[in-house]
Design an enzyme around this catalytic site. Structure first.
Site, PDB file in Angstrom:
ATOM      1  CD  GLU A 367      -1.454  -1.228   6.524  1.00 58.71           C
ATOM      2  OE1 GLU A 367      -0.368  -1.097   5.832  1.00 58.71           O
ATOM      3  OE2 GLU A 367      -3.067  -0.670   6.455  1.00 58.71           O
ATOM      4  CG  HIS A 644      -2.366   5.302   5.108  1.00 55.39           C
ATOM      5  ND1 HIS A 644      -3.285   5.394   5.619  1.00 55.39           N
ATOM      6  CD2 HIS A 644      -1.979   4.851   4.518  1.00 55.39           C
ATOM      7  CE1 HIS A 644      -4.637   4.884   5.017  1.00 55.39           C
ATOM      8  NE2 HIS A 644      -3.211   4.146   4.033  1.00 55.39           N
TER       9      HIS A 644
END
Length: 660
Positions: A367, A644
């Site tokens: 990402e 995360h």
């Protein structure tokens, strides 16, 4: 295979691409700002709740018409730019390979010679993280913001954590191997070039941050001196410090001695000035370092657990000498005796760590979609990693079935030279995921050579699968393609045969955000995929069953800015308790429970959704060598910067030869 150092084959196309993007960018930036102003994060909501004059609402009322007017005015230029930009993507290369140009800080060639010196083998450390560096308006839907500042801070934290020295603690007690926070405050912190240690026993490791003039460099003169003078380093290990503790009083100190030690440590002098970029980072309040925050080396103070004082033998180093030395900041890797007894059948160390592992060799990120953020991140990572592959993916309609607005978001960084690289785009993306060129990046790296000049190589693959819940079939198809591409890449890049091996394969690692966990009932098909028969998951017992110490890697976005978890140390402490995990991790879904924890925390089981994986295989490696996991870590150093948890794994490649 030729590595692409620029996105286009010639400078004319590069200039034309820059011109077309320059026409598009104002429209893109204005749209991003406009949408972002209507998607506040929980941090911003809390800040605005204390604003009695509704100043922010007034700003939106004033700026929205201005943004709209400028957006409309920029549309014709953006259209012209798009008509130029889109055809150019058919000749754009699938990645950009960047190598550190500063020869003084480049040491990839030096690392290759370490294998020859390591008679019985060598360990390699791999890290993986989803850093959520989307355009700011899209990142806000994950409750994170200020993408450009976050990219710079993420890079700084990673390279600072990876470049710190590594402490090895020896306890001279056969019965008690625990180290309390109080006793650790008075342990030895070896100084730069100081080879002295304090007395021997059972080995313990701890993560430690190093702060000095060359903290961003991975090959400073001081680091080389430390490496050469350390007491008992592992072969091929860098920045290693040895600490020995007497076994008196079972390794613990009296409260009086502890308080005295802590007091002297606090008086050891102010921290050094922060690194560049603090002004920009401070614009994002959740990136400010608090007392005891070990996530960055720039905090001006340290918690009682983090401070290390200099002790040698039975005496104490003079205070003036302490002030003249470099500041060390350490944090215990909390592997208490109680926790080890619960999992005595495990063959490797595992932990929740506030730092990225020392001497991190390879890093795979997901990402990294925003191109400006990728440049800032690359600039920071180059302080530690010599080789970086970024801007991976395709745009427009080239190479995939649907139009792609952003790249794959994959980024790879390595301390070892990259020999080959390849990228493949998943053609079956659905929904919002179809707008990104999600795929897989395959790399071949050289990690050494034998005395007979045979190359020793390793394979690393990084991927990011379909994210939308319920798209089980799509993810399984992508896993099928991933296996085929892995096999093709190995065959196409292999330059040796069984009869005449020119290369010896040391490891084959696969990592990334697979967007399914091993406990959810909705993910049963992925859990049983054949990929797991070829690649081993250190956290997994079998389909639907994780090991007791494995925890989830997906944080609850709503709680990212809570004081309990907004720093690496705090998040580490919270995740070490079951109640803490229930409050701040997203848990596996089932037919009886939704993914939201609201009102259901008491009935939740397990340790959270683990969707970020680190896998390895023993297939296709050199037959006479053995690969074993040495350590597995869940990392909290990026607390407040992403939703995360990064993961890291250290592999030991044993050659079977005895040390000389």
């Amino acid at each position: 295979m030729v590595l692409y150092t620029s996105p286009f084959p010639n400078s004319f196309l590069s200039v034309l691409h820059s011109f077309s993007w320059g026409l598009i960018f104002p429209c893109y930036w204005l749209a991003d700002r406009l949408v972002g102003s209507f998607v506040p994060t929980t941090y911003e909501k809390r800040q605005r709740a204390d604003d009695p004059c509704y100043f922010h609402a007034l700003c939106i009322i004033i700026t929205t018409p201005i943004y709209l007017a400028l957006l409309v005015a920029s549309l014709p230029f953006a259209l012209i730019g798009f008509l130029l930009w889109s055809p150019l993507q058919s000749v754009r290369r699938p990645y950009v390979y960047s190598r550190l140009k500063d020869k003084n800080h480049a040491n990839g060639a030096t690392l290759l010679t370490e294998w020859k010196a390591a008679g019985s083998g060598k360990s390699f450390c791999f890290g993986s993280a989803n850093v959520c560096l989307l355009p700011d308006s899209l990142a806000r839907f994950n409750n994170v913001f200020n993408t450009q500042a976050r990219a710079k801070e993420i890079g700084r934290r990673i390279r600072n954590g990876a470049s710190r020295p590594q402490i090895k603690i020896y306890i001279d007690s056969p019965t008690n191997t625990s180290i309390s926070a109080a006793s650790f405050s008075s342990l030895v912190s070896p100084q730069a070039g100081d080879n002295r240690t304090v007395n021997a026993g059972i080995k313990r490791t701890t993560s430690m941050e190093y702060k000095g003039d060359n903290c961003g460099s991975n090959n400073s003169e001081e680091n080389r001196e430390d490496k050469g003078g350390s007491g008992e380093p592992h072969e091929g290990e860098e920045n290693t410090c040895i600490v020995r503790i007497n076994g008196e009083e079972n390794g613990h100190m009296s409260d009086t001695e502890t308080d005295a030690a802590n007091g002297q440590a606090r008086a050891s002098g102010p921290a050094e000035p922060s690194l560049e970029g603090d002004a920009e980072i401070s614009k994002t309040p959740n990136h400010k370092q608090k007392e005891g925050d070990s996530g960055s080396l720039d905090s001006c103070s340290a918690s009682r657990e983090s401070l290390v004082k200099v002790r040698v033998g039975d005496g104490t180093v003079d205070q003036s000498a302490v002030n003249n030395k470099l500041l060390y900041k350490a944090s215990i890797m909390k592997k208490t005796s109680v926790r080890k007894k619960k999992h005595t059948d495990e063959t490797f160390d595992h932990e929740i760590s506030a730092f990225f592992p020392a001497n991190l060799d390879f890093l795979c990120l997901q990402e990294v979609f925003d191109k400006r953020a990728a440049e800032k991140l690359k600039e920071q990572l180059h302080h530690y990693f010599e080789y970086i592959v970024y801007d991976v993916g395709v745009y427009s309609c080239h190479g995939c079935c649907s139009f792609k607005f952003v790249n794959s978001g994959l980024l790879f960084a390595s301390r070892y030279p990259v020999m080959d690289a390849a990228y493949h785009c998943y053609p079956n993306g659905r929904g919002m995921d179809s707008l990104a060129s999600k795929g897989a990046l395959f790399l071949k790296v050289q990690v050494g050579s034998t005395p007979q000049d045979q190359r020793i190589v390793g394979y690393i693959s990084c991927t990011h699968l379909q994210a939308i819940a319920g798209d089980t079939t799509v993810r399984c198809e992508q896993l099928d393609m991933l296996q085929d591409w892995l096999s093709e890449f190995r065959k196409s890049t292999s330059s040796s045969s069984t009869a005449n091996p020119e290369e010896l394969v040391a490891f084959d690692v696969l990592c990334g955000d697979l967007n399914f966990d091993n406990c959810s009932s909705d993910d049963k098909l992925e859990q049983q995929h054949s990929l797991f028969t070829h690649y081993k998951d250190p956290c997994r017992v079998g389909p639907g069953d994780d090991k007791p110490w494995a925890i989830g890697t997906l944080l609850d976005p709503e709680g990212l800015y809570d004081e309990e978890v907004c720093t690496p140390d705090n998040l580490q402490k919270v995740l070490e308790s079951e109640e803490g995990r229930k409050g701040y991790l997203v848990f596996p879904t089932s037919k009886n429970h939704s993914s939201s924890q609201k009102g259901r925390k008491a009935s939740l089981k397990g340790n959270g959704r683990r969707i970020d994986y680190m896998l390895y295989t023993e297939e296709g490696l050199y037959l006479e060598w053995k690969v074993e996991v040495e350590e597995f870590s869940f990392i909290t150093q990026l607390a407040g910067l992403t939703d995360h948890l990064p993961v890291a794994m250290r592999l030991m490649v044993s050659t079977g030869e005895d040390d000389p």
